[in-house]
Design an enzyme around this catalytic site. Structure first.
Site, PDB file in Angstrom:
ATOM      1  N   GLY A  93       0.787  -1.175  -0.060  1.00 36.96           N
ATOM      2  CA  GLY A  93       0.079   0.052  -0.019  1.00 36.96           C
ATOM      3  C   GLY A  93       0.773   1.255  -0.048  1.00 36.96           C
ATOM      4  O   GLY A  93       1.323   1.715   1.030  1.00 36.96           O
ATOM      5  N   ASP A 135      -0.530  -2.131   4.761  1.00 38.17           N
ATOM      6  CA  ASP A 135      -1.415  -0.784   4.530  1.00 38.17           C
ATOM      7  C   ASP A 135      -2.064  -0.779   3.204  1.00 38.17           C
ATOM      8  O   ASP A 135      -2.211   0.254   2.770  1.00 38.17           O
ATOM      9  CB  ASP A 135      -0.576   0.283   4.990  1.00 38.17           C
ATOM     10  N   HIS A 153      -8.536  -2.639   2.572  1.00 36.21           N
ATOM     11  CA  HIS A 153      -8.918  -3.105   3.974  1.00 36.21           C
ATOM     12  C   HIS A 153      -9.982  -3.943   4.015  1.00 36.21           C
ATOM     13  O   HIS A 153     -10.810  -4.316   4.858  1.00 36.21           O
ATOM     14  CB  HIS A 153      -9.137  -1.834   4.699  1.00 36.21           C
ATOM     15  N   ASP A 208      -4.324   0.839  10.521  1.00 30.61           N
ATOM     16  CA  ASP A 208      -5.960   0.895  10.611  1.00 30.61           C
ATOM     17  C   ASP A 208      -6.206  -0.108  11.517  1.00 30.61           C
ATOM     18  O   ASP A 208      -7.102  -0.704  11.174  1.00 30.61           O
ATOM     19  CB  ASP A 208      -6.452   1.010   9.245  1.00 30.61           C
TER      20      ASP A 208
HETATM   21  N1  SAH Z   1       0.396   3.348   2.975  1.00 32.76           N
HETATM   22  C1  SAH Z   1      -0.275   4.506   2.220  1.00 32.76           C
HETATM   23  C2  SAH Z   1      -1.434   4.432   2.134  1.00 32.76           C
HETATM   24  C3  SAH Z   1      -1.958   3.160   1.002  1.00 32.76           C
HETATM   25  S1  SAH Z   1      -3.743   3.240   1.093  1.00 32.76           S
HETATM   26  C4  SAH Z   1       0.225   5.858   2.984  1.00 32.76           C
HETATM   27  O1  SAH Z   1      -0.040   5.919   4.157  1.00 32.76           O
HETATM   28  O2  SAH Z   1       0.641   6.839   2.624  1.00 32.76           O
HETATM   29  C5  SAH Z   1      -3.736   1.554   0.548  1.00 32.76           C
HETATM   30  C6  SAH Z   1      -3.159   1.291  -1.108  1.00 32.76           C
HETATM   31  O3  SAH Z   1      -3.514  -0.247  -1.134  1.00 32.76           O
HETATM   32  C7  SAH Z   1      -3.978   1.913  -2.428  1.00 32.76           C
HETATM   33  O4  SAH Z   1      -2.911   2.699  -2.854  1.00 32.76           O
HETATM   34  C8  SAH Z   1      -4.406   0.572  -3.194  1.00 32.76           C
HETATM   35  O5  SAH Z   1      -4.254   0.953  -4.411  1.00 32.76           O
HETATM   36  C9  SAH Z   1      -3.303  -0.517  -2.590  1.00 32.76           C
HETATM   37  N2  SAH Z   1      -3.859  -1.497  -2.689  1.00 32.76           N
HETATM   38  C10 SAH Z   1      -5.316  -2.315  -2.323  1.00 32.76           C
HETATM   39  N3  SAH Z   1      -5.201  -3.547  -2.847  1.00 32.76           N
HETATM   40  C11 SAH Z   1      -3.989  -3.911  -3.379  1.00 32.76           C
HETATM   41  C12 SAH Z   1      -3.697  -4.963  -4.014  1.00 32.76           C
HETATM   42  N4  SAH Z   1      -4.363  -6.210  -4.040  1.00 32.76           N
HETATM   43  N5  SAH Z   1      -2.370  -4.931  -4.743  1.00 32.76           N
HETATM   44  C13 SAH Z   1      -1.651  -3.847  -4.571  1.00 32.76           C
HETATM   45  N6  SAH Z   1      -1.978  -2.721  -4.111  1.00 32.76           N
HETATM   46  C14 SAH Z   1      -3.215  -2.825  -3.472  1.00 32.76           C
HETATM   47 MG    MG Z   2      -3.799   3.307   6.215  1.00 32.53          MG
END
Ligand code: SAH
Ligand code: MG
Length: 210
Positions: free
Chosen positions: A47, A142, A145, A171
């Site tokens: 993430g 992260d 969710h 989270d």
């Molecule tokens: N850690 C970051 C926030 C991440 S938000 C920060 O604090 O700045 C969650 C991210 O997970 C999103 O950008 C989304 O594209 C990614 N995501 C969700 N499911 C995913 C998957 N199966 N594979 C890759 N990325 C994923």
């Molecule tokens: Mg988060």
């Protein structure tokens, strides 16, 4: 003149994202601990979004000679899509109408001058995990969710954490009134399966493999 650490901290504050300031600072502090324990190590975050957490962790990685892999398919989670709570129209790619955070992530890492320390992995989490063989000193979960996505990340990535390595989860809300269940559930699963809690700041939990 402010120090590099102060500059990166200020930059991280400006990046779009969902990481409160105190939890971001905790990421840096925890990263420093992991990096001093395992200098030159390999870290991975599931993430990446626009690179906010990557700057907080990247700062500590740079100081300790570690590398942070910052993984995302960059099309956002369910809750980031049009019509949902965390939708941001500025992140839509005009070429295809899809959400695309990759250019924002790249700009963040370039502005932070962290390109030698923070390395992007662009693609689906589970696919990358099944071809990734490097033991991790730090894993930060992260990503999505939703129930299936969060559990898939847990099963795909936690085996990569080395003995004594750290697992950070974002989270985590023990009270359902504060947020969704899956991150809290995988946190409980980790505690029941060889990890012990080391620190908690806001919804961030830090665990270590026994
Ligand atoms: N850690 C970051 C926030 C991440 S938000 C920060 O604090 O700045 C969650 C991210 O997970 C999103 O950008 C989304 O594209 C990614 N995501 C969700 N499911 C995913 C998957 N199966 N594979 C890759 N990325 C994923
Ligand atoms: Mg988060």
């Amino acid at each position: 003149m402010s120090t590099r650490a102060e500059q990166l901290r200020a930059l991280a504050r400006e990046v779009k994202g969902f990481m409160p300031d105190d939890e971001g600072d905790a990421l840096t502090q925890l990263g420093r601990e992991v990096g001093s324990q395992f200098p030159g190590g390999s870290w991975l975050e599931v993430g990446a979004w626009c690179g906010k957490s990557a700057v907080y962790l990247g700062l500590a990685a740079e100081e300790t000679g570690c590398v942070l892999y910052s993984l995302d398919h960059h099309h956002g989670s369910e809750e980031n899509q049009s019509g949902w709570e965390h939708f941001d129209p500025d992140l839509i790619d005009a070429a295809d109408g899809r959400l695309n955070t990759l250019p924002h992530w790249q700009r963040t890492i370039a502005r932070a001058q962290l390109e030698d320390t923070v390395v992007g992995l662009v693609g689906p989490s589970v696919t990358i995990a099944s071809h990734f063989a490097t033991p991790l000193d730090l894993l930060f979960i992260d990503g999505g969710h939703g129930h299936e996505v969060a559990w898939a990340d847990y099963y795909a990535w936690t085996p990569a954490v080395r003995d004594g390595g750290w697992l950070l989860i974002h989270d985590v809300f023990p009270d359902p009134a504060d947020g969704g269940r899956p991150p809290y559930e995988i946190y409980l699963a980790a505690l029941a399966n060889g990890f012990s809690e080391v620190a908690a700041v806001g919804s961030l939990r830090a665990l270590r493999r026994d």
